[in-house]
Design a protein around this motif. Structure first.
Motif, PDB file in Angstrom:
ATOM      1  N   GLU A  41       0.811  -1.301   0.120  1.00 43.85           N
ATOM      2  CA  GLU A  41       0.032   0.076   0.091  1.00 43.85           C
ATOM      3  C   GLU A  41       0.688   1.203  -0.229  1.00 43.85           C
ATOM      4  N   ARG A  42       1.859   1.307   0.848  1.00 38.82           N
ATOM      5  CA  ARG A  42       2.872   2.400   0.767  1.00 38.82           C
ATOM      6  C   ARG A  42       3.534   2.839  -0.550  1.00 38.82           C
ATOM      7  N   GLN A  43       3.979   1.578  -1.073  1.00 41.11           N
ATOM      8  CA  GLN A  43       4.573   1.754  -2.589  1.00 41.11           C
ATOM      9  C   GLN A  43       3.331   2.393  -3.705  1.00 41.11           C
ATOM     10  N   ILE A  44       2.078   1.984  -3.522  1.00 38.06           N
ATOM     11  CA  ILE A  44       1.245   2.529  -4.485  1.00 38.06           C
ATOM     12  C   ILE A  44       1.020   3.688  -4.251  1.00 38.06           C
ATOM     13  N   LEU A  45       0.830   4.221  -2.921  1.00 43.89           N
ATOM     14  CA  LEU A  45       0.345   5.473  -2.410  1.00 43.89           C
ATOM     15  C   LEU A  45       1.695   6.414  -2.886  1.00 43.89           C
ATOM     16  N   LEU A  46       2.881   5.896  -2.622  1.00 43.43           N
ATOM     17  CA  LEU A  46       4.098   7.054  -3.169  1.00 43.43           C
ATOM     18  C   LEU A  46       4.121   7.090  -4.541  1.00 43.43           C
ATOM     19  N   SER A  47       3.719   6.216  -5.373  1.00 43.35           N
ATOM     20  CA  SER A  47       3.740   6.296  -6.672  1.00 43.35           C
ATOM     21  C   SER A  47       2.616   7.405  -7.100  1.00 43.35           C
ATOM     22  N   HIS A  48       1.626   7.384  -6.542  1.00 45.64           N
ATOM     23  CA  HIS A  48       0.391   8.457  -6.871  1.00 45.64           C
ATOM     24  C   HIS A  48       0.881   9.933  -6.074  1.00 45.64           C
ATOM     25  N   TYR A  49       1.547   9.641  -5.170  1.00 45.74           N
ATOM     26  CA  TYR A  49       1.706  11.039  -4.473  1.00 45.74           C
ATOM     27  C   TYR A  49       3.143  10.981  -3.968  1.00 45.74           C
ATOM     28  N   PRO A  50       4.175  11.438  -4.870  1.00 41.40           N
ATOM     29  CA  PRO A  50       5.452  11.263  -4.874  1.00 41.40           C
ATOM     30  C   PRO A  50       6.109  12.282  -3.611  1.00 41.40           C
ATOM     31  N   ASN A  51       5.460  13.365  -3.379  1.00 40.04           N
ATOM     32  CA  ASN A  51       6.055  14.368  -2.259  1.00 40.04           C
ATOM     33  C   ASN A  51       5.414  14.443  -0.778  1.00 40.04           C
ATOM     34  N   ALA A  52       4.276  13.302  -0.851  1.00 40.56           N
ATOM     35  CA  ALA A  52       3.708  13.433   0.564  1.00 40.56           C
ATOM     36  C   ALA A  52       4.337  12.585   1.633  1.00 40.56           C
ATOM     37  N   SER A  53       4.218  12.983   2.729  1.00 32.92           N
ATOM     38  CA  SER A  53       4.673  12.419   4.047  1.00 32.92           C
ATOM     39  C   SER A  53       3.565  11.645   4.587  1.00 32.92           C
ATOM     40  N   ILE A  54       3.392  10.185   4.568  1.00 31.83           N
ATOM     41  CA  ILE A  54       2.337   9.381   5.135  1.00 31.83           C
ATOM     42  C   ILE A  54       2.453   9.183   6.356  1.00 31.83           C
ATOM     43  N   ALA A  55       1.269   9.441   7.303  1.00 32.98           N
ATOM     44  CA  ALA A  55       1.208   9.184   8.745  1.00 32.98           C
ATOM     45  C   ALA A  55       0.005   8.119   8.911  1.00 32.98           C
ATOM     46  N   PRO A  56       0.257   6.960   9.059  1.00 32.92           N
ATOM     47  CA  PRO A  56      -0.690   5.998   9.292  1.00 32.92           C
ATOM     48  C   PRO A  56      -0.893   5.957  10.758  1.00 32.92           C
ATOM     49  N   PHE A  57      -2.286   5.974  10.991  1.00 32.88           N
ATOM     50  CA  PHE A  57      -2.688   5.746  12.590  1.00 32.88           C
ATOM     51  C   PHE A  57      -3.660   4.384  12.431  1.00 32.88           C
ATOM     52  N   TYR A  68      -0.061   5.344  16.527  1.00 29.34           N
ATOM     53  CA  TYR A  68       0.261   6.270  15.694  1.00 29.34           C
ATOM     54  C   TYR A  68       1.837   5.749  15.454  1.00 29.34           C
ATOM     55  N   GLN A  69       2.161   6.628  14.354  1.00 26.83           N
ATOM     56  CA  GLN A  69       3.670   6.271  13.928  1.00 26.83           C
ATOM     57  C   GLN A  69       4.602   7.610  14.119  1.00 26.83           C
ATOM     58  N   CYS A  70       5.339   7.448  14.943  1.00 24.52           N
ATOM     59  CA  CYS A  70       6.423   8.608  15.224  1.00 24.52           C
ATOM     60  C   CYS A  70       7.224   8.610  13.746  1.00 24.52           C
ATOM     61  N   ASP A  71       8.177  10.039  13.898  1.00 25.24           N
ATOM     62  CA  ASP A  71       8.688  10.139  12.887  1.00 25.24           C
ATOM     63  C   ASP A  71      10.081   8.843  12.783  1.00 25.24           C
ATOM     64  N   VAL A  72      10.453   8.410  13.930  1.00 27.35           N
ATOM     65  CA  VAL A  72      11.356   7.445  13.940  1.00 27.35           C
ATOM     66  C   VAL A  72      10.708   6.176  13.073  1.00 27.35           C
ATOM     67  N   LEU A  73       9.534   5.662  13.398  1.00 30.92           N
ATOM     68  CA  LEU A  73       8.818   4.608  12.790  1.00 30.92           C
ATOM     69  C   LEU A  73       8.720   4.812  11.522  1.00 30.92           C
ATOM     70  N   GLN A  75      10.688   6.748   9.240  1.00 31.79           N
ATOM     71  CA  GLN A  75      11.726   6.853   8.559  1.00 31.79           C
ATOM     72  C   GLN A  75      12.299   5.577   8.330  1.00 31.79           C
ATOM     73  N   THR A  76      11.957   4.651   9.394  1.00 32.84           N
ATOM     74  CA  THR A  76      12.475   3.170   9.106  1.00 32.84           C
ATOM     75  C   THR A  76      11.572   2.354   8.033  1.00 32.84           C
ATOM     76  N   GLY A  77      10.720   3.045   7.955  1.00 31.27           N
ATOM     77  CA  GLY A  77       9.801   2.264   6.953  1.00 31.27           C
ATOM     78  C   GLY A  77       8.960   1.247   7.544  1.00 31.27           C
ATOM     79  N   SER A  78       8.862   1.152   8.815  1.00 32.50           N
ATOM     80  CA  SER A  78       8.168   0.118   9.885  1.00 32.50           C
ATOM     81  C   SER A  78       6.846   0.192   9.560  1.00 32.50           C
TER      82      SER A  78
END
Length: 194
Positions: A41-57, A68-73, A75-78
């Motif tokens: 899902e992350r790969q698909i979203l980044l292909s549509h929205y290449p400049n977006a920061s994604i914050a899953p809850f 929630y995901q912190c900035d550390v999580l 950045q690690t792609g966790s």
């Protein structure tokens, strides 16, 4: 022009198929809620929205957000979450409700640690999960957990929508061309499985 979205991964993907590339490139922030979010899902979203920061809850319709995901999580792609400090999270055995050992899958259970008119105490989510890190994160969170699937098959969750299995059966029985003897099968997969 919009610069952020708050939606499910499925709706963000569908929207990305129908809006102009220049509009998609302006999106800087996407807050995801309501359904499973993993590497695909992350790969698909980044292909549509290449400049977006994604914050899953992680959250539940009747309870709000629990994870929630912190900035550390991020950045690690966790695909793990931290639990909000105002909640107690347990991973329990589905049968007897006892705690399971770290890294063992069980049912995610939450308790509100503050007074509310409808205080949730040991609220069973029907979601399977496990603790993936019980070490202090550099953001200050005590642990991280992941959602691995569903335990409760009475309710099926598809793209953020909830379907009751008894309602599906009721609707199917309204069609006379379908034989009285039918069988539905529900399959669940772990996050990251093929």
């Amino acid at each position: 022009q919009p610069d952020s979205l708050e939606t499910t991964p499925t709706l963000a993907t569908l929207l990305g198929d129908h809006i102009k590339r220049t509009t998609r490139e302006r999106i800087r922030f996407i807050q995801l809620i309501g359904e499973r979010y993993g590497p695909r899902e992350r790969q698909i979203l980044l292909s549509h929205y290449p400049n977006a920061s994604i914050a899953p809850f992680y959250g539940l319709t009747e309870f709000g957000f629990q994870g929630y995901q912190c900035d550390v999580l991020k950045q690690t792609g966790s695909f793990a979450y931290h639990c909000w400090p105002s909640l107690l999270m347990e991973v329990t055995d589905q049968g007897d409700g006892r705690w399971v050992a770290n890294d063992t899958e069980g049912e995610l259970v939450f308790t509100e640690l503050y007074a509310t008119p409808h205080q949730f105490i040991r609220y069973r989510t029907g979601d399977a999960g496990r603790i993936v890190s019980n070490m202090l994160c550099s953001c200050g969170a005590e642990f991280a957990f992941e959602v691995t699937g569903r335990i409760d098959h009475d309710i099926i969750k598809i793209s953020g929508m909830m379907f009751r299995t008894d309602e599906i059966e009721r609707v199917i029985k309204e069609f006379p061309e379908i034989e009285e003897d039918f069988r539905g099968v529900v399959e669940t997969r772990r996050i990251g499985s093929n």
